[in-house]
Design a protein around this motif. Structure first.
Motif, PDB file in Angstrom:
ATOM      1  N   GLY A 129      -1.273   0.753 -12.006  1.00 28.66           N
ATOM      2  CA  GLY A 129      -2.490   1.316 -12.556  1.00 28.66           C
ATOM      3  C   GLY A 129      -3.702   1.223 -11.654  1.00 28.66           C
ATOM      4  O   GLY A 129      -4.738   1.846 -11.944  1.00 28.66           O
ATOM      5  N   SER A 130      -3.602   0.488 -10.585  1.00 23.81           N
ATOM      6  CA  SER A 130      -4.730   0.304  -9.679  1.00 23.81           C
ATOM      7  C   SER A 130      -4.240   0.337  -8.234  1.00 23.81           C
ATOM      8  O   SER A 130      -3.242  -0.295  -7.907  1.00 23.81           O
ATOM      9  CB  SER A 130      -5.422  -1.036  -9.968  1.00 23.81           C
ATOM     10  OG  SER A 130      -6.540  -1.213  -9.128  1.00 23.81           O
ATOM     11  N   THR A 131      -4.961   1.089  -7.418  1.00 21.24           N
ATOM     12  CA  THR A 131      -4.627   1.194  -5.991  1.00 21.24           C
ATOM     13  C   THR A 131      -5.902   1.085  -5.156  1.00 21.24           C
ATOM     14  O   THR A 131      -7.001   1.426  -5.619  1.00 21.24           O
ATOM     15  CB  THR A 131      -3.938   2.524  -5.660  1.00 21.24           C
ATOM     16  OG1 THR A 131      -4.790   3.610  -6.049  1.00 21.24           O
ATOM     17  CG2 THR A 131      -2.602   2.653  -6.382  1.00 21.24           C
ATOM     18  N   VAL A 132      -5.739   0.607  -3.935  1.00 18.87           N
ATOM     19  CA  VAL A 132      -6.847   0.530  -2.976  1.00 18.87           C
ATOM     20  C   VAL A 132      -6.298   0.940  -1.611  1.00 18.87           C
ATOM     21  O   VAL A 132      -5.162   0.592  -1.265  1.00 18.87           O
ATOM     22  CB  VAL A 132      -7.435  -0.895  -2.904  1.00 18.87           C
ATOM     23  CG1 VAL A 132      -8.504  -0.983  -1.824  1.00 18.87           C
ATOM     24  CG2 VAL A 132      -8.028  -1.303  -4.255  1.00 18.87           C
ATOM     25  N   TYR A 133      -7.118   1.658  -0.855  1.00 23.71           N
ATOM     26  CA  TYR A 133      -6.705   2.143   0.456  1.00 23.71           C
ATOM     27  C   TYR A 133      -7.702   1.727   1.536  1.00 23.71           C
ATOM     28  O   TYR A 133      -8.904   1.600   1.280  1.00 23.71           O
ATOM     29  CB  TYR A 133      -6.609   3.679   0.448  1.00 23.71           C
ATOM     30  CG  TYR A 133      -5.570   4.212  -0.498  1.00 23.71           C
ATOM     31  CD1 TYR A 133      -5.897   4.528  -1.814  1.00 23.71           C
ATOM     32  CD2 TYR A 133      -4.257   4.398  -0.081  1.00 23.71           C
ATOM     33  CE1 TYR A 133      -4.942   5.013  -2.690  1.00 23.71           C
ATOM     34  CE2 TYR A 133      -3.291   4.883  -0.948  1.00 23.71           C
ATOM     35  CZ  TYR A 133      -3.640   5.179  -2.255  1.00 23.71           C
ATOM     36  OH  TYR A 133      -2.690   5.655  -3.118  1.00 23.71           O
ATOM     37  N   ALA A 134      -7.198   1.592   2.741  1.00 24.98           N
ATOM     38  CA  ALA A 134      -8.086   1.445   3.884  1.00 24.98           C
ATOM     39  C   ALA A 134      -8.809   2.769   4.100  1.00 24.98           C
ATOM     40  O   ALA A 134      -8.260   3.842   3.833  1.00 24.98           O
ATOM     41  CB  ALA A 134      -7.283   1.083   5.126  1.00 24.98           C
ATOM     42  N   GLY A 135     -10.033   2.674   4.590  1.00 28.87           N
ATOM     43  CA  GLY A 135     -10.814   3.877   4.792  1.00 28.87           C
ATOM     44  C   GLY A 135     -10.157   4.867   5.731  1.00 28.87           C
ATOM     45  O   GLY A 135     -10.303   6.086   5.589  1.00 28.87           O
ATOM     46  N   SER A 136      -9.401   4.343   6.701  1.00 28.39           N
ATOM     47  CA  SER A 136      -8.790   5.204   7.714  1.00 28.39           C
ATOM     48  C   SER A 136      -7.651   6.063   7.167  1.00 28.39           C
ATOM     49  O   SER A 136      -7.250   7.040   7.815  1.00 28.39           O
ATOM     50  CB  SER A 136      -8.272   4.350   8.872  1.00 28.39           C
ATOM     51  OG  SER A 136      -7.326   3.411   8.406  1.00 28.39           O
ATOM     52  N   VAL A 137      -7.118   5.703   5.998  1.00 29.45           N
ATOM     53  CA  VAL A 137      -5.986   6.456   5.448  1.00 29.45           C
ATOM     54  C   VAL A 137      -6.306   7.097   4.102  1.00 29.45           C
ATOM     55  O   VAL A 137      -5.501   7.887   3.587  1.00 29.45           O
ATOM     56  CB  VAL A 137      -4.737   5.564   5.298  1.00 29.45           C
ATOM     57  CG1 VAL A 137      -4.411   4.860   6.601  1.00 29.45           C
ATOM     58  CG2 VAL A 137      -4.889   4.558   4.168  1.00 29.45           C
ATOM     59  N   LYS A 138      -7.447   6.779   3.538  1.00 31.49           N
ATOM     60  CA  LYS A 138      -7.797   7.303   2.225  1.00 31.49           C
ATOM     61  C   LYS A 138      -7.833   8.821   2.245  1.00 31.49           C
ATOM     62  O   LYS A 138      -8.395   9.429   3.166  1.00 31.49           O
ATOM     63  CB  LYS A 138      -9.158   6.746   1.788  1.00 31.49           C
ATOM     64  CG  LYS A 138      -9.441   6.917   0.309  1.00 31.49           C
ATOM     65  CD  LYS A 138     -10.679   6.120  -0.087  1.00 31.49           C
ATOM     66  CE  LYS A 138     -10.909   6.187  -1.588  1.00 31.49           C
ATOM     67  NZ  LYS A 138     -12.086   5.381  -2.009  1.00 31.49           N
ATOM     68  N   GLY A 139      -7.185   9.418   1.252  1.00 31.46           N
ATOM     69  CA  GLY A 139      -7.116  10.866   1.184  1.00 31.46           C
ATOM     70  C   GLY A 139      -5.908  11.452   1.896  1.00 31.46           C
ATOM     71  O   GLY A 139      -5.579  12.626   1.707  1.00 31.46           O
ATOM     72  N   ARG A 140      -5.250  10.641   2.710  1.00 26.70           N
ATOM     73  CA  ARG A 140      -4.048  11.099   3.435  1.00 26.70           C
ATOM     74  C   ARG A 140      -2.790  10.369   2.970  1.00 26.70           C
ATOM     75  O   ARG A 140      -1.710  10.954   2.964  1.00 26.70           O
ATOM     76  CB  ARG A 140      -4.219  10.882   4.949  1.00 26.70           C
ATOM     77  CG  ARG A 140      -5.399  11.612   5.545  1.00 26.70           C
ATOM     78  CD  ARG A 140      -5.405  11.515   7.070  1.00 26.70           C
ATOM     79  NE  ARG A 140      -5.540  10.152   7.555  1.00 26.70           N
ATOM     80  CZ  ARG A 140      -4.655   9.541   8.340  1.00 26.70           C
ATOM     81  NH1 ARG A 140      -3.562  10.168   8.748  1.00 26.70           N
ATOM     82  NH2 ARG A 140      -4.866   8.290   8.744  1.00 26.70           N
ATOM     83  N   PHE A 141      -2.919   9.094   2.637  1.00 30.31           N
ATOM     84  CA  PHE A 141      -1.780   8.277   2.216  1.00 30.31           C
ATOM     85  C   PHE A 141      -1.856   8.024   0.716  1.00 30.31           C
ATOM     86  O   PHE A 141      -2.952   7.913   0.148  1.00 30.31           O
ATOM     87  CB  PHE A 141      -1.791   6.927   2.939  1.00 30.31           C
ATOM     88  CG  PHE A 141      -1.498   6.978   4.414  1.00 30.31           C
ATOM     89  CD1 PHE A 141      -1.453   8.177   5.112  1.00 30.31           C
ATOM     90  CD2 PHE A 141      -1.251   5.801   5.105  1.00 30.31           C
ATOM     91  CE1 PHE A 141      -1.187   8.207   6.471  1.00 30.31           C
ATOM     92  CE2 PHE A 141      -0.976   5.816   6.463  1.00 30.31           C
ATOM     93  CZ  PHE A 141      -0.963   7.018   7.139  1.00 30.31           C
ATOM     94  N   THR A 142      -0.686   7.888   0.099  1.00 32.49           N
ATOM     95  CA  THR A 142      -0.612   7.558  -1.319  1.00 32.49           C
ATOM     96  C   THR A 142       0.435   6.471  -1.536  1.00 32.49           C
ATOM     97  O   THR A 142       1.590   6.642  -1.120  1.00 32.49           O
ATOM     98  CB  THR A 142      -0.238   8.784  -2.166  1.00 32.49           C
ATOM     99  OG1 THR A 142      -1.203   9.822  -1.950  1.00 32.49           O
ATOM    100  CG2 THR A 142      -0.211   8.423  -3.651  1.00 32.49           C
ATOM    101  N   ILE A 143       0.026   5.383  -2.156  1.00 32.07           N
ATOM    102  CA  ILE A 143       0.955   4.318  -2.517  1.00 32.07           C
ATOM    103  C   ILE A 143       1.362   4.496  -3.975  1.00 32.07           C
ATOM    104  O   ILE A 143       0.527   4.856  -4.820  1.00 32.07           O
ATOM    105  CB  ILE A 143       0.340   2.922  -2.265  1.00 32.07           C
ATOM    106  CG1 ILE A 143       1.396   1.834  -2.454  1.00 32.07           C
ATOM    107  CG2 ILE A 143      -0.892   2.702  -3.141  1.00 32.07           C
ATOM    108  CD1 ILE A 143       0.903   0.438  -2.021  1.00 32.07           C
ATOM    109  N   SER A 144       2.631   4.245  -4.255  1.00 32.95           N
ATOM    110  CA  SER A 144       3.116   4.333  -5.629  1.00 32.95           C
ATOM    111  C   SER A 144       4.276   3.358  -5.777  1.00 32.95           C
ATOM    112  O   SER A 144       4.784   2.835  -4.791  1.00 32.95           O
ATOM    113  CB  SER A 144       3.555   5.756  -5.975  1.00 32.95           C
ATOM    114  OG  SER A 144       4.613   6.176  -5.132  1.00 32.95           O
TER     115      SER A 144
END
Length: 124
Positions: free
Chosen positions: A56-71
């Motif tokens: 229900g909660s995810t966090v990304y590094a700024g360098s990959v946000k919008g390109r990578f998706t964790i699930s």
């Protein structure tokens, strides 16, 4: 004890996509937060993405946000990292990790178990 095995790495051209998988052993996978980290030669291991115990909660590094998706799929004891629009600077060994702390975590030291890593190489 949790064992983690990554797969899905490989070589792609810039702009391409890869999906990494991390299969976990053990019956308590759903109680762990999971994370992806990466390390390039001569650099420290860096945070990429994290997901909490129920997805229900995810966090990304700024360098990959919008390109990578964790699930994650707790029924399959697997966490994924979908990587799109890959860049040469994404080249690294990618590691998945599991933490007994169930919330999202950016700090490597808070993870208890690590996989062996999978190589991702992006050419320009």
């Amino acid at each position: 004890q949790v064992q983690l095995v990554e797969s899905g790495g490989g070589s792609v051209q810039a702009g391409g996509s890869l999906r990494l998988s991390c299969a976990a052993s053990g019956r308590t996978f759903s109680s762990y937060a999971m994370g992806w980290f990466r390390q390039s030669p001569g650099k420290e291991r860096e945070f990429v993405a994290t997901i909490n115990w129920d997805g229900g909660s995810t966090v990304y590094a700024g360098s990959v946000k919008g390109r990578f998706t964790i699930s994650r799929d707790n029924a399959k004891n697997t966490v994924y990292l979908q990587m799109n629009s890959l860049k040469p600077e994404d080249t690294a060994v990618y590691y998945c990790a599991a933490s007994r702390i169930r919330t999202v975590l950016r700090t490597p030291n808070l993870y208890n178990y690590w996989g062996q890593g999978t190589q991702v190489t992006v050419s320009s």
